[in-house]
Design a protein around this motif. Structure first.
Motif, PDB file in Angstrom:
ATOM      1  N   ARG A  22       1.986   4.128  -6.746  1.00 53.31           N
ATOM      2  CA  ARG A  22       1.216   4.425  -8.334  1.00 53.31           C
ATOM      3  C   ARG A  22      -0.209   4.097  -8.775  1.00 53.31           C
ATOM      4  NH1 ARG A  22       5.046   2.410 -11.870  1.00 53.31           N
ATOM      5  NH2 ARG A  22       3.718   1.627 -13.372  1.00 53.31           N
ATOM      6  N   GLY A  23      -0.610   4.581  -7.709  1.00 53.83           N
ATOM      7  CA  GLY A  23      -2.263   4.527  -7.600  1.00 53.83           C
ATOM      8  C   GLY A  23      -3.077   3.459  -7.324  1.00 53.83           C
ATOM      9  N   ARG A  24      -2.318   2.344  -7.182  1.00 55.86           N
ATOM     10  CA  ARG A  24      -2.886   0.618  -6.906  1.00 55.86           C
ATOM     11  C   ARG A  24      -3.002   0.208  -5.412  1.00 55.86           C
ATOM     12  NH1 ARG A  24      -4.333  -1.874 -12.045  1.00 55.86           N
ATOM     13  NH2 ARG A  24      -2.592  -0.233 -12.915  1.00 55.86           N
ATOM     14  N   HIS A  25      -3.705  -0.355  -5.027  1.00 59.71           N
ATOM     15  CA  HIS A  25      -4.261  -0.728  -3.317  1.00 59.71           C
ATOM     16  C   HIS A  25      -2.938  -1.575  -2.936  1.00 59.71           C
ATOM     17  CE1 HIS A  25      -8.151  -0.240  -3.341  1.00 59.71           C
ATOM     18  NE2 HIS A  25      -8.153  -0.277  -4.641  1.00 59.71           N
ATOM     19  N   GLY A  26      -1.842  -0.708  -1.595  1.00 55.87           N
ATOM     20  CA  GLY A  26      -1.335  -0.943  -0.932  1.00 55.87           C
ATOM     21  C   GLY A  26      -1.321  -2.548  -0.789  1.00 55.87           C
ATOM     22  N   PHE A  27      -1.673  -2.748   0.167  1.00 57.20           N
ATOM     23  CA  PHE A  27      -2.693  -3.615   1.273  1.00 57.20           C
ATOM     24  C   PHE A  27      -2.908  -5.119   0.087  1.00 57.20           C
ATOM     25  CE2 PHE A  27      -5.651  -6.666   3.658  1.00 57.20           C
ATOM     26  CZ  PHE A  27      -4.562  -6.524   4.567  1.00 57.20           C
ATOM     27  N   GLY A  28      -3.259  -4.840  -1.089  1.00 59.86           N
ATOM     28  CA  GLY A  28      -3.659  -6.003  -1.807  1.00 59.86           C
ATOM     29  C   GLY A  28      -2.876  -6.356  -2.668  1.00 59.86           C
ATOM     30  N   TRP A  29      -1.408  -5.302  -2.611  1.00 60.20           N
ATOM     31  CA  TRP A  29      -0.341  -5.629  -3.608  1.00 60.20           C
ATOM     32  C   TRP A  29       0.632  -6.603  -2.551  1.00 60.20           C
ATOM     33  CZ3 TRP A  29       1.407  -5.943  -8.427  1.00 60.20           C
ATOM     34  CH2 TRP A  29       0.241  -5.796  -9.211  1.00 60.20           C
TER      35      TRP A  29
END
Length: 100
Positions: A22-29
């Motif tokens: 979804r265009g977000r930072h995977g590691f942060g999420w």
């Protein structure tokens, strides 16, 4: 107890993969899901706007370019939302009825 921890981390990784899509930072999420809850982070992720490049692209069959300004508008539009130009009604191609 070990099964619950493994499931928690696995679901957090799933949230991270979904966030990347979804265009977000995977590691942060993934880290956020580990800290609060994979379920809560997943729900929050689905509620917020999709930032992926494909989310903003209109479907080519539903949009056309304005002949005056070149802005992308709906095919059914009669007035351009960018420049205000009045648009001609598009002619539908004739369909053949009968034997090919």
């Amino acid at each position: 107890m070990l099964l619950i921890i493994f499931l928690w981390i696995a679901l957090a990784l799933v949230v991270g993969v979904l966030a990347s899509g979804r265009g977000r930072h995977g590691f942060g999420w993934t880290m956020l899901a580990c800290l609060i809850s994979p379920l809560l982070a997943g729900i929050f992720l689905l509620v917020i706007a999709d930032r992926s490049p494909h989310a903003k692209r209109p479907v080519p069959a539903t949009h056309v370019d304005c002949p005056e300004c070149g802005g992308r508008i709906l095919r059914e539009a009669r007035v351009c939302r960018y420049c205000g130009a009045t648009l001609a009604i598009p002619q539908e191609p004739p369909t053949l009825h009968g034997d090919p």
